[in-house]
Design a protein around this motif. Structure first.
Motif, PDB file in Angstrom:
ATOM      1  N   VAL A  50       2.775  46.745  -1.850  1.00  0.00           N
ATOM      2  CA  VAL A  50       2.112  46.502  -2.611  1.00  0.00           C
ATOM      3  C   VAL A  50       3.861  45.878  -3.418  1.00  0.00           C
ATOM      4  CG1 VAL A  50       1.546  47.279  -5.095  1.00  0.00           C
ATOM      5  CG2 VAL A  50       0.517  47.329  -3.349  1.00  0.00           C
ATOM      6  N   ARG A  51       5.063  46.984  -2.939  1.00  0.00           N
ATOM      7  CA  ARG A  51       5.772  47.259  -4.090  1.00  0.00           C
ATOM      8  C   ARG A  51       7.199  45.162  -3.602  1.00  0.00           C
ATOM      9  NH1 ARG A  51       6.903  52.119  -2.014  1.00  0.00           N
ATOM     10  NH2 ARG A  51       8.418  50.754   0.336  1.00  0.00           N
ATOM     11  N   GLU A  52       6.523  45.247  -2.324  1.00  0.00           N
ATOM     12  CA  GLU A  52       6.853  43.875  -1.685  1.00  0.00           C
ATOM     13  C   GLU A  52       6.142  42.776  -2.486  1.00  0.00           C
ATOM     14  OE1 GLU A  52       7.426  44.754   3.044  1.00  0.00           O
ATOM     15  OE2 GLU A  52       5.316  43.346   2.454  1.00  0.00           O
ATOM     16  N   VAL A  53       5.188  42.715  -3.133  1.00  0.00           N
ATOM     17  CA  VAL A  53       4.553  41.720  -3.808  1.00  0.00           C
ATOM     18  C   VAL A  53       5.545  41.623  -5.728  1.00  0.00           C
ATOM     19  CG1 VAL A  53       2.489  40.620  -5.138  1.00  0.00           C
ATOM     20  CG2 VAL A  53       2.187  40.955  -2.744  1.00  0.00           C
ATOM     21  N   MET A  54       5.543  43.072  -5.538  1.00  0.00           N
ATOM     22  CA  MET A  54       6.229  43.027  -6.840  1.00  0.00           C
ATOM     23  C   MET A  54       7.495  42.570  -6.837  1.00  0.00           C
ATOM     24  SD  MET A  54       3.791  44.815  -8.537  1.00  0.00           S
ATOM     25  CE  MET A  54       4.094  46.260  -9.499  1.00  0.00           C
ATOM     26  N   THR A  55       7.902  42.845  -6.609  1.00  0.00           N
ATOM     27  CA  THR A  55       9.080  42.201  -6.424  1.00  0.00           C
ATOM     28  C   THR A  55       9.822  40.531  -5.902  1.00  0.00           C
ATOM     29  OG1 THR A  55      10.678  43.713  -4.839  1.00  0.00           O
ATOM     30  CG2 THR A  55      11.258  41.633  -4.367  1.00  0.00           C
ATOM     31  N   LEU A  56       8.497  39.676  -5.564  1.00  0.00           N
ATOM     32  CA  LEU A  56       8.018  38.320  -4.970  1.00  0.00           C
ATOM     33  C   LEU A  56       7.625  38.323  -6.824  1.00  0.00           C
ATOM     34  CD1 LEU A  56       8.037  35.733  -3.268  1.00  0.00           C
ATOM     35  CD2 LEU A  56       5.898  36.457  -3.415  1.00  0.00           C
ATOM     36  N   ALA A 103      -5.881  44.937  -2.595  1.00  0.00           N
ATOM     37  CA  ALA A 103      -7.208  44.316  -3.619  1.00  0.00           C
ATOM     38  C   ALA A 103      -5.949  44.376  -4.886  1.00  0.00           C
ATOM     39  CB  ALA A 103      -7.775  45.613  -4.031  1.00  0.00           C
ATOM     40  N   ILE A 104      -4.942  45.139  -4.955  1.00  0.00           N
ATOM     41  CA  ILE A 104      -3.938  44.999  -6.022  1.00  0.00           C
ATOM     42  C   ILE A 104      -3.285  44.213  -5.789  1.00  0.00           C
ATOM     43  CG2 ILE A 104      -2.354  45.443  -6.509  1.00  0.00           C
ATOM     44  CD1 ILE A 104      -3.302  48.762  -6.004  1.00  0.00           C
ATOM     45  N   ILE A 105      -2.568  43.512  -4.961  1.00  0.00           N
ATOM     46  CA  ILE A 105      -1.568  42.000  -3.857  1.00  0.00           C
ATOM     47  C   ILE A 105      -2.654  40.843  -5.259  1.00  0.00           C
ATOM     48  CG2 ILE A 105      -1.378  40.181  -2.921  1.00  0.00           C
ATOM     49  CD1 ILE A 105      -0.590  42.849  -0.599  1.00  0.00           C
ATOM     50  N   ASP A 106      -3.678  41.152  -4.058  1.00  0.00           N
ATOM     51  CA  ASP A 106      -4.893  39.908  -5.471  1.00  0.00           C
ATOM     52  C   ASP A 106      -4.746  39.796  -6.203  1.00  0.00           C
ATOM     53  OD1 ASP A 106      -5.021  39.433  -2.846  1.00  0.00           O
ATOM     54  OD2 ASP A 106      -7.111  39.868  -2.517  1.00  0.00           O
ATOM     55  N   TYR A 107      -4.682  41.390  -6.963  1.00  0.00           N
ATOM     56  CA  TYR A 107      -4.865  40.515  -8.873  1.00  0.00           C
ATOM     57  C   TYR A 107      -3.659  41.040  -8.887  1.00  0.00           C
ATOM     58  CZ  TYR A 107      -4.962  43.405 -12.913  1.00  0.00           C
ATOM     59  OH  TYR A 107      -4.354  43.655 -15.029  1.00  0.00           O
ATOM     60  N   LEU A 108      -2.974  40.994  -8.448  1.00  0.00           N
ATOM     61  CA  LEU A 108      -1.118  41.007  -8.849  1.00  0.00           C
ATOM     62  C   LEU A 108      -1.242  39.615  -8.759  1.00  0.00           C
ATOM     63  CD1 LEU A 108       1.125  43.369  -7.787  1.00  0.00           C
ATOM     64  CD2 LEU A 108       0.475  43.312  -9.845  1.00  0.00           C
ATOM     65  N   PHE A 109      -1.397  38.523  -7.805  1.00  0.00           N
ATOM     66  CA  PHE A 109      -1.186  37.000  -8.165  1.00  0.00           C
ATOM     67  C   PHE A 109      -1.863  36.681  -9.286  1.00  0.00           C
ATOM     68  CE2 PHE A 109       0.661  37.843  -3.564  1.00  0.00           C
ATOM     69  CZ  PHE A 109       1.904  36.778  -4.156  1.00  0.00           C
ATOM     70  N   LYS A 114       1.652  32.630 -10.829  1.00  0.00           N
ATOM     71  CA  LYS A 114       1.732  31.146 -11.190  1.00  0.00           C
ATOM     72  C   LYS A 114       0.568  30.348 -11.506  1.00  0.00           C
ATOM     73  CE  LYS A 114       5.953  31.867 -12.690  1.00  0.00           C
ATOM     74  NZ  LYS A 114       6.144  32.156 -13.881  1.00  0.00           N
ATOM     75  N   SER A 115       0.089  30.732  -9.877  1.00  0.00           N
ATOM     76  CA  SER A 115      -1.401  29.476  -9.613  1.00  0.00           C
ATOM     77  C   SER A 115      -2.343  30.379  -9.724  1.00  0.00           C
ATOM     78  CB  SER A 115      -0.988  28.971  -8.345  1.00  0.00           C
ATOM     79  OG  SER A 115      -1.069  29.672  -7.167  1.00  0.00           O
ATOM     80  N   GLY A 116      -2.317  31.774  -9.707  1.00  0.00           N
ATOM     81  CA  GLY A 116      -3.401  32.719  -9.835  1.00  0.00           C
ATOM     82  C   GLY A 116      -3.902  32.760  -9.016  1.00  0.00           C
ATOM     83  N   THR A 117      -3.761  32.123  -7.281  1.00  0.00           N
ATOM     84  CA  THR A 117      -4.189  32.884  -6.394  1.00  0.00           C
ATOM     85  C   THR A 117      -3.486  33.006  -5.274  1.00  0.00           C
ATOM     86  OG1 THR A 117      -3.238  30.736  -5.699  1.00  0.00           O
ATOM     87  CG2 THR A 117      -5.982  30.514  -6.632  1.00  0.00           C
ATOM     88  N   THR A 118      -4.030  33.855  -4.220  1.00  0.00           N
ATOM     89  CA  THR A 118      -3.127  34.064  -3.522  1.00  0.00           C
ATOM     90  C   THR A 118      -2.145  33.335  -2.140  1.00  0.00           C
ATOM     91  OG1 THR A 118      -3.501  36.260  -4.173  1.00  0.00           O
ATOM     92  CG2 THR A 118      -2.811  36.756  -1.701  1.00  0.00           C
ATOM     93  N   PRO A 119      -0.938  33.486  -2.615  1.00  0.00           N
ATOM     94  CA  PRO A 119      -0.234  32.671  -1.279  1.00  0.00           C
ATOM     95  C   PRO A 119      -1.046  33.256   0.196  1.00  0.00           C
ATOM     96  CG  PRO A 119       0.935  33.537  -3.003  1.00  0.00           C
ATOM     97  CD  PRO A 119       0.160  34.138  -2.512  1.00  0.00           C
ATOM     98  N   TYR A 122      -0.192  35.986   2.411  1.00  0.00           N
ATOM     99  CA  TYR A 122      -0.176  37.506   1.579  1.00  0.00           C
ATOM    100  C   TYR A 122      -1.888  37.461   1.187  1.00  0.00           C
ATOM    101  CZ  TYR A 122       4.784  37.683   0.753  1.00  0.00           C
ATOM    102  OH  TYR A 122       6.255  37.600   0.192  1.00  0.00           O
ATOM    103  N   THR A 123      -2.828  36.925   2.128  1.00  0.00           N
ATOM    104  CA  THR A 123      -4.331  36.906   2.199  1.00  0.00           C
ATOM    105  C   THR A 123      -4.286  38.248   3.309  1.00  0.00           C
ATOM    106  OG1 THR A 123      -4.520  34.940   3.431  1.00  0.00           O
ATOM    107  CG2 THR A 123      -4.191  34.708   1.138  1.00  0.00           C
ATOM    108  N   HIS A 124      -3.846  37.612   4.586  1.00  0.00           N
ATOM    109  CA  HIS A 124      -4.000  38.405   5.632  1.00  0.00           C
ATOM    110  C   HIS A 124      -3.960  39.425   5.957  1.00  0.00           C
ATOM    111  CE1 HIS A 124      -7.961  36.143   6.002  1.00  0.00           C
ATOM    112  NE2 HIS A 124      -7.331  34.734   6.155  1.00  0.00           N
ATOM    113  N   TYR A 125      -3.966  40.576   5.606  1.00  0.00           N
ATOM    114  CA  TYR A 125      -3.220  41.776   6.567  1.00  0.00           C
ATOM    115  C   TYR A 125      -4.184  42.298   7.852  1.00  0.00           C
ATOM    116  CZ  TYR A 125       0.396  41.854   2.701  1.00  0.00           C
ATOM    117  OH  TYR A 125       0.783  41.313   1.328  1.00  0.00           O
ATOM    118  N   PRO A 126      -3.511  43.164   8.893  1.00  0.00           N
ATOM    119  CA  PRO A 126      -3.745  43.637   9.749  1.00  0.00           C
ATOM    120  C   PRO A 126      -4.550  45.530   8.892  1.00  0.00           C
ATOM    121  CG  PRO A 126      -1.632  44.141  10.391  1.00  0.00           C
ATOM    122  CD  PRO A 126      -0.923  42.778   8.682  1.00  0.00           C
TER     123      PRO A 126
END
Length: 261
Positions: A50-56, A103-109, A114-119, A122-126
């Motif tokens: 989550v922190r990585e996406v917050m930085t992105l 779920a948090i990452i999807d919410y943030l995007f 900018k696009s409202g969708t998850t790149p 970042y859509t698949h994590y193990p």
């Protein structure tokens, strides 16, 4: 005690395991009116995602450290969400409270991207964050457990302020100490906005005096630091409880341990 520079090297190795995530971000973030709150702990691989996406997304947010054995904010998470699971995310702008890093990452995007969708990347994590867990172990598992010497100490009246970005090894060391001391803080992301920002100040790919991207977030941040520095340098800590303003991770760690340890 492990020497500070060894901790920095371990933190750098931990950042490298993430393949560069948590270093770069948009220069023009969609910062919400009310601060996002994240209940987490530095050593958690799920929180790291989550922190990585917050930085992105280059978002500023409030951090309420919840190390294992913590007594201050873990109970708040249990009261709010019904279980002690981390990260726990609160966005008062939409009335959202949620668990689960994906779920948090999807919410943030959706709300702050900018696009409202998850790149796609970042859509698949193990299911099991093996790489991030390896990073935690490489970093000496710092920021996982509470410092037992401060269990009964009250939190500072005002939130501390820390400028940095997720992958910065020097910032990672400071965040680990803040976690272990259960000190809440506002994290001001200072993501690298373009290729000219890459590398430490003395090795930056574009030599000469640093000029931030016009109109970008770094231009605004450098105004905060300009009283002390002519360049972007992180971590930078301000403690409104004492008036302290510090650069240099080693100095910040010493200050935190002396004041709150």
């Amino acid at each position: 005690m492990v020497h500070h520079q060894i901790k920095v090297v371990q933190a750098l190795a931990s950042s490298i395991t993430a393949g560069g995530r948590g270093a770069t971000g948009t220069a023009f973030p969609n910062q919400p009116e009310k601060a996002i709150k994240l209940y987490e702990f530095e050593g958690s691989p799920f929180c790291r995602r989550v922190r990585e996406v917050m930085t992105l997304l280059n978002l500023d947010y409030e951090v309420y450290p919840c190390p294992k054995g913590g007594v201050k904010y873990r109970k708040i998470v249990k009261e709010k969400g019904g279980k002690k699971q981390f990260p726990f995310f609160v966005d008062e702008n939409t009335g959202t409270e949620m668990y689960e890093s994906k779920a948090i990452i999807d919410y943030l995007f959706q709300h702050y991207g900018k696009s409202g969708t998850t790149p796609k990347k970042y859509t698949h994590y193990p299911k099991y964050p093996v790489v991030a867990l390896a990073g935690t172990l490489i970093n000496g598992a710092r920021g996982v457990w509470i410092n037992q010497k401060i269990v009964d100490r009250a939190a500072p009246e005002k939130l501390l302020k820390l400028w940095g970005f997720e992958a910065s090894p020097y910032t990672r060391v400071v965040r680990g100490v803040l976690t272990e001391l259960e000190i809440p803080f506002v994290f001001h992301n200072v993501a690298k906005e373009r290729w000219q920002d890459q590398g430490p100040a003395v090795l930056r790919l574009k030599p000469g005096q640093y000029v931030p991207l016009q109109g970008g977030k770094r231009e605004k941040v450098i105004e905060v630091m300009s009283r002390f520095k002519k360049d972007i340098q992180v971590p930078y800590l301000e403690d409104p409880n004492t008036g302290a303003k510090l650069f240099e991770s080693e100095d910040i760690v010493k200050y935190l341990q002396q004041k709150y340890g």
